[in-house]
Design a protein around this motif. Structure first.
Motif, short mmCIF file in Angstrom:
data_model
loop_
_atom_site.label_atom_id
_atom_site.label_comp_id
_atom_site.label_asym_id
_atom_site.label_seq_id
_atom_site.Cartn_x
_atom_site.Cartn_y
_atom_site.Cartn_z
N PHE A 65 -0.17 -1.65 -1.23
CA PHE A 65 -0.62 -1.29 -2.74
C PHE A 65 -0.72 -1.84 -3.78
O PHE A 65 0.84 -3.31 -4.09
CB PHE A 65 -0.19 0.55 -3.07
N GLU A 66 -1.42 -2.22 -5.13
CA GLU A 66 -0.84 -3.15 -6.46
C GLU A 66 0.21 -2.35 -6.81
O GLU A 66 0.55 -1.08 -6.49
CB GLU A 66 -2.71 -2.93 -7.41
N ARG B 32 -7.55 5.78 2.93
CA ARG B 32 -8.09 4.77 2.02
C ARG B 32 -8.09 3.32 2.49
O ARG B 32 -8.43 2.35 2.14
CB ARG B 32 -6.92 4.47 0.62
N PHE B 33 -8.03 3.24 3.98
CA PHE B 33 -8.37 1.55 4.32
C PHE B 33 -8.98 1.99 5.93
O PHE B 33 -8.48 3.07 6.58
CB PHE B 33 -7.14 1.28 4.70
N PRO B 34 -9.34 1.01 6.27
CA PRO B 34 -10.09 1.26 7.87
C PRO B 34 -9.35 1.24 8.70
O PRO B 34 -7.82 1.10 9.17
CB PRO B 34 -10.70 -0.25 7.81
N ALA B 35 -9.68 2.63 9.20
CA ALA B 35 -8.53 3.01 11.26
C ALA B 35 -8.16 1.76 11.71
O ALA B 35 -7.11 1.65 12.15
CB ALA B 35 -9.23 4.03 11.82
N LYS C 290 -2.18 4.98 -5.62
CA LYS C 290 -3.16 5.48 -6.45
C LYS C 290 -4.54 4.21 -6.80
O LYS C 290 -5.19 4.33 -6.03
CB LYS C 290 -3.37 5.81 -8.33
N ALA C 291 -3.81 2.95 -5.83
CA ALA C 291 -4.09 1.74 -6.57
C ALA C 291 -4.56 0.20 -4.70
O ALA C 291 -3.47 0.32 -4.85
CB ALA C 291 -3.15 1.09 -7.41
N PRO C 292 -5.35 1.62 -3.33
CA PRO C 292 -4.97 0.45 -2.41
C PRO C 292 -5.52 -0.91 -2.41
O PRO C 292 -5.98 -0.72 -3.31
CB PRO C 292 -5.96 1.15 -1.31
N ARG C 293 -5.24 -2.03 -1.53
CA ARG C 293 -5.93 -2.84 -1.73
C ARG C 293 -7.03 -3.04 -1.27
O ARG C 293 -6.84 -2.25 0.26
CB ARG C 293 -4.97 -4.48 -1.42
N ARG C 294 -8.34 -3.57 -1.09
CA ARG C 294 -9.24 -3.58 -0.04
C ARG C 294 -8.73 -3.90 1.42
O ARG C 294 -9.41 -3.74 2.60
CB ARG C 294 -10.66 -4.87 -0.44
N PHE C 295 -7.92 -4.93 1.93
CA PHE C 295 -7.51 -5.82 2.72
C PHE C 295 -6.69 -5.91 3.32
O PHE C 295 -5.83 -5.71 2.90
CB PHE C 295 -8.24 -7.34 2.98
N PRO C 296 -6.37 -4.60 4.75
CA PRO C 296 -5.03 -4.84 5.22
C PRO C 296 -4.87 -5.94 6.23
O PRO C 296 -5.79 -7.06 5.78
CB PRO C 296 -4.49 -3.87 6.26
N VAL C 297 -3.42 -5.81 6.03
CA VAL C 297 -3.15 -7.42 6.74
C VAL C 297 -1.83 -7.11 8.17
O VAL C 297 -1.32 -5.82 8.33
CB VAL C 297 -1.58 -8.50 5.51
#
Length: 298
Positions: free
Chosen positions: A184-185, A230-233, A199-206
């Motif tokens: 999250f930002e 909020r993220f890809p499973a 409330k501010a997730p980053r687009r790409f997980p790591v």
């Protein structure tokens, strides 16, 4: 000794003070806290750096209650993340005074002495809870810090960063690539999973590994499976064009899930993930990821 040395004449002012904290909670959320939410606020407000405590307090301090002979388990989602800082500041001020009062008996307060004092305050019945009567709470235990924690999807991690504060992340899954986390930002000053940061997730997980969790550097500070949406499973890793001899990774690169085929990506996605500029990294050792996050500026 486990019982807190809290004199009877101290109960009334502390009960009034903590009742005010519960009232502030109600003002912000539209209703009184559950017992679980109230204990969660207290756990995030312990004065861990005070000389009045014995150095074994964790933040958050997890308090487990027994109500009517059964272990208490709150129902529904916690609203604590919605609260403004002043609720925690007021609770922290009361906790500081309470632990100083306990320590005045001759030695710094232990977590269980603190829990026992809070139990006596709750049992006055002065604090309004949404789900239980305080007089029905029979036991309150300060849980010991856990090591070698096995992470589960929905666990919220607080990652310390320099010069101060914490980055927050949610555990998404564990697979052959490693442990996937969604970041999250923003920076949480004390590691608390506040709504402002979540409330501010980053687009790409790591992907990373769990050594910093096992040694206690990264703390599990909450659990919210609602954040997983909020993220890809099944987070992908990316491969640049021509990454492997004989494997087609497309003109702009390809993405791969842990158990799926390669997916060719376009120039826009390659640019967004950093593949086109050569700054994409698909996995991070935990110590290195922490250094990278420390070097970022919001």
């Amino acid at each position: 000794m486990t019982d807190a040395p809290l004199a009877a004449d101290a109960l009334d002012p502390f009960a009034s003070g903590f009742a005010d904290v519960a009232a502030e909670f109600a003002d912000e959320t539209g209703g009184p806290p559950t017992l679980g939410e109230f204990l969660e606020v207290l756990g995030w407000s312990v004065p861990t750096n005070s000389d009045a405590v014995d150095g074994t307090f964790t933040e958050p301090l997890r308090l487990t209650a027994t109500v009517k002979g059964k272990r208490y388990r709150p129902e529904g989602a916690s609203r604590v993340a919605e609260l403004n800082d002043h609720v925690f500041e007021d609770a922290r001020s009361l906790n500081a005074t309470l632990t100083e009062r306990i320590a005045s008996a001759g030695s710094p307060s232990t977590p269980q002495q603190y829990a026992s004092a809070i139990l006596r305050i709750i049992r006055t019945g002065r604090i309004a809870f949404a789900d239980v009567d305080g007089t029905e709470v029979r036991r309150l235990v300060a849980e010991r810090a856990k090591r070698n924690t096995r992470l589960s999807p929905g666990d919220i991690l607080a990652i310390p960063v320099e010069p101060s504060g914490h980055r927050l992340a949610v555990v998404i899954t564990r697979n052959r690539f490693g442990t996937a986390i969604g970041l999250f930002e923003g920076v949480s000053p004390d590691g608390r999973p506040s709504a402002d940061v979540l409330k501010a997730p980053r687009r790409f997980p790591v992907y990373t590994e769990e050594s910093q969790v096992k040694n206690g550097t990264w703390q599990v500070v909450g659990h919210d499976e609602g954040l997983l949406g909020r993220f890809p499973a099944d987070p992908e890793v990316y491969h640049k064009p021509g990454a492997y001899p004989g494997v087609d990774t497309g003109e702009h690169g390809a993405a791969e899930t842990a158990d799926g085929p390669l997916r060719m990506i376009d120039a826009e996605e390659a640019e967004a993930v950093g593949l086109a500029a050569g700054r994409y990294r698909q996995t991070y050792p935990a110590v290195f990821l922490q250094k990278v996050l420390s070097g970022e500026r919001d």
